[in-house]
Every structure is written in C-alpha cells, then in structure tokens.
Design a protein around this motif. Structure first.
Motif, mmCIF file in Angstrom:
data_model
loop_
_atom_site.group_PDB
_atom_site.id
_atom_site.type_symbol
_atom_site.label_atom_id
_atom_site.label_comp_id
_atom_site.label_asym_id
_atom_site.label_seq_id
_atom_site.Cartn_x
_atom_site.Cartn_y
_atom_site.Cartn_z
ATOM 1 N N LYS A 34 -4.887 8.469 0.771
ATOM 2 C CA LYS A 34 -5.000 7.315 1.615
ATOM 3 C C LYS A 34 -3.845 7.395 2.633
ATOM 4 O O LYS A 34 -2.779 7.735 2.460
ATOM 5 N N ILE A 35 -4.407 7.373 3.778
ATOM 6 C CA ILE A 35 -3.656 7.085 4.938
ATOM 7 C C ILE A 35 -3.615 5.916 5.544
ATOM 8 O O ILE A 35 -4.755 5.225 5.988
ATOM 9 N N GLY A 36 -2.645 5.166 6.002
ATOM 10 C CA GLY A 36 -2.536 3.575 6.401
ATOM 11 C C GLY A 36 -2.263 3.774 7.968
ATOM 12 O O GLY A 36 -1.519 4.676 8.386
ATOM 13 N N VAL A 80 4.971 -5.687 10.474
ATOM 14 C CA VAL A 80 5.991 -5.389 9.234
ATOM 15 C C VAL A 80 5.354 -5.924 8.038
ATOM 16 O O VAL A 80 5.117 -5.215 6.958
ATOM 17 N N ALA A 81 4.518 -6.926 7.757
ATOM 18 C CA ALA A 81 3.548 -7.297 7.016
ATOM 19 C C ALA A 81 2.442 -6.484 6.539
ATOM 20 O O ALA A 81 2.108 -6.159 5.470
ATOM 21 N N LEU A 86 0.265 -1.960 3.061
ATOM 22 C CA LEU A 86 0.092 -0.792 2.900
ATOM 23 C C LEU A 86 0.603 -0.060 1.645
ATOM 24 O O LEU A 86 0.134 0.684 0.932
ATOM 25 N N VAL A 87 2.060 -0.206 1.532
ATOM 26 C CA VAL A 87 2.644 0.289 0.432
ATOM 27 C C VAL A 87 2.123 -0.326 -0.843
ATOM 28 O O VAL A 87 2.185 0.601 -1.878
ATOM 29 N N GLN A 88 1.756 -1.544 -0.932
ATOM 30 C CA GLN A 88 1.099 -2.029 -2.159
ATOM 31 C C GLN A 88 0.007 -1.397 -2.277
ATOM 32 O O GLN A 88 -0.378 -1.402 -3.527
ATOM 33 N N GLN A 89 -0.852 -0.999 -1.326
ATOM 34 C CA GLN A 89 -2.153 -0.363 -1.701
ATOM 35 C C GLN A 89 -1.960 0.956 -2.031
ATOM 36 O O GLN A 89 -3.014 1.748 -2.382
#
Length: 329
Positions: A34-36, A80-81, A86-89
């Motif tokens: 997974k890449i954000g 920032v949000a 993405l961290v949560q995903q």
C-alpha cells in the motif's frame, strides 16, 4: 494451571505481534503493498498528472495507491489529516508534496516512527532530512532559468519587473522567486522590482493581482509568474490593457496548455518540470522498500527544460514542438 498460563502467555504474545504487524507500516494482512500519496490539491493539473502517473506505476508494480489531497494550495491542516488517515490505513510508504515544509513535520515524524517510508515529491521539507528521500524539481534552478531567459529577451531594455508569486511562506514559491531574481540580476529591494503580489498559483487571483499592480506600474516590461495558471491570469490582464506585446512573461510548469500558450505567444517561455518522473520514481522506491527493506535517501533532481520558440543568447531551450511531445496534463 502452568499449562493454562503458558497458553495465555503465547496468546498474548501472538496478539502483540499481530498488533505490531498491523501498525508498523510493512505488514498488511492481505499481502498487498500500500502506497499513500498526499498532494497539495487534487485539481491543479500538475498534481493530477502526478497522481495519474503514480497510480499507473503502482498498477505495474502490483501495489495499491491511496491518493488524498489538501483542499487548496497551502492547506497544511488538510495534508496533516491526510497523513494521519494513511497511517491508520496501514500504508507501507507515503509520498507527499508538502504545502508547508515545516508545518507537516510532526505528522511525518509520527509516520516514520511507525516504520513507514516517507518520500517528498516536488517540494522539499525543512529540514530536508525530515523525510527519507526527496524526488523533485530543483525549483531554485527553475526560477533562475526563467529569470535568465527574461533578461536575455529584454535585450538592451532595463527590467521593470512585476512578480506574480504563489503562496506566502511556501518553499517552492520562495525558491522560484529567489531563483528568478538571481537569474534576472535583481535584488529583493531593487527599485526595478515595481511590485509583487501573492496569487496562490490561481489564474483568477493572478488576473486580479495583475490588474491591481498595473494601476501603479504601467511601465512594466517583465513579469515573473509562479506557474502557468498565474501566467495565464497575468496575460489576460496585460492584454486587456493593451500591454501584452510589450512585456516578456515567463513561467514554470510544462503542462500541455502552458506549452500551447507559449506557442501562441501568451508568454515567452515556460520551464518544464517532470511530475511523471517524480511519481514513478517515488512509487518504485516505495515498492522496493517494502519488498527488500532498501531505503532511498537524499535529493534526486528530476530535471527541468526551458521551452521557448524564440532562441536567446546563453539559454539552451527546446521548442514548443518538442514541448508538446513531452508535456503533461
């Protein structure tokens, strides 16, 4: 009892390992990389081209791209949000084009602490080592080339300059602005700089800004613009005043519409940058990191090329025919 306690300890250890695996950024349960991607906006043609190239490269490499963006150029809170999202995903890598090179540092630090690779695209962070690596245009050089061309195109005329800047405090905005002044040979306080206004890189705001500037600086013969939308807005205001053919206008981007504008004589040149290369290099690095643990580092210059149909001394340029074959958007 001993057996039960041992079983419980093993279960708790397994739970801890699973929790770490789900949050360290490199252990997605489905095995998918997974890449954000977080861009400054989702509407600017440059970032649209960057996003599309990243998505295409991710598809080639068997990865999933999750693309988010700020609401407008300069929307640090929105970015920032997006990083926190993405961290949560559970992404493995985050590619980000920072609107504010210092305001986003806290979110980047938290992501890296989770084991996520963070790469800046297009815009450096401050400090530069706040991310693992950067793939970007040398924006100081892009501004400098714009300034050098405008100076050469003026010939014997003394510059009478107006500047259509981007967003106050933006890293790219400052680098291009400062580079242009270096290229044209002026200082910030030089009286030959007749005026400057922020446009946020928006065409309508740039047109209004130029209209305001022309009320007190009708003697203008040179215009710096942060990007091609700003150049189009500036040109519209100059044309309305009958000044378009008396002013040398420069820009930066290299979008297909911008190259057509140069071909049509709306502005003298644009400095082409290569968002597709930034995106592709970023995705490839993210995939390599997830598969092998190898991290990219440092700054990778993805290059610039001056696009102009009128050659000037001392400047290497490609014509608009080449530009239309290599443009984006």
């Amino acid at each position: 009892m001993v057996a039960l306690l041992a079983t419980g300890a093993i279960a708790m250890a397994g739970t801890a390992c699973s929790s770490q695996k789900a949050t360290d950024g490199r252990g997605n349960d489905d095995g998918k990389i997974k890449i954000g991607l977080v861009t400054k906006t989702d509407s600017n043609p440059f970032f649209v081209a960057l996003r599309e190239a990243a998505k295409a490269q991710a598809g080639k490499d068997g990865a999933e791209l999750i693309a988010l963006a700020g609401k407008f150029d300069g929307d640090n809170e929105g970015q920032v949000a997006a990083l926190e999202n993405l961290v949560q995903q559970g992404v493995d890598t985050i590619l980000v084009t920072p609107s504010n090179s210092t305001g986003i540092l806290g979110a980047i630090k938290k992501a890296r602490e989770k084991g996520i690779l963070v790469i800046a695209l297009d815009t450096e962070t401050n400090p530069k080592d706040a991310v693992d690596a950067t793939f970007a245009t040398d924006n100081l050089e892009a501004g400098k080339l714009q300034g050098q061309y405008v100076k050469a195109a003026l010939g014997d005329r003394v510059p009478q300059l107006l500047m259509l800047d981007g967003s106050p405090g933006g890293t790219v905005d400052e680098q291009r602005h400062n580079g242009f002044l270096q290229g044209i040979g002026l200082t910030e306080s030089d009286p030959k700089v007749l005026g400057k206004e922020s446009t946020n890189g928006d065409q309508n705001k740039a047109q209004q800004a130029m209209e305001n500037l022309l009320q007190r600086a009708a003697a203008v013969n040179a215009v710096y613009t942060i990007n091609e939308p700003a150049a189009r807005g500036g040109f519209a205001a100059l044309q309305a005043k009958g000044l378009a053919d008396k002013v040398v206008v420069g820009s930066v981007d290299g979008g297909c519409q911008g190259v057509r504008d140069v071909k049509d004589g709306k502005y003298a040149l644009t400095v082409m940058q290569f968002p597709k290369k930034m995106a592709e290099d970023g995705v490839k690095a993210g995939v390599e990191f997830t598969r092998s643990g190898k991290k990219p580092s440092g700054f990778t210059n993805t290059g610039v090329t001056v696009i102009a149909d009128k050659p000037v001394p001392g400047i290497q340029a490609k014509d608009t025919a080449w530009g239309l074959q290599n443009c984006w958007g």
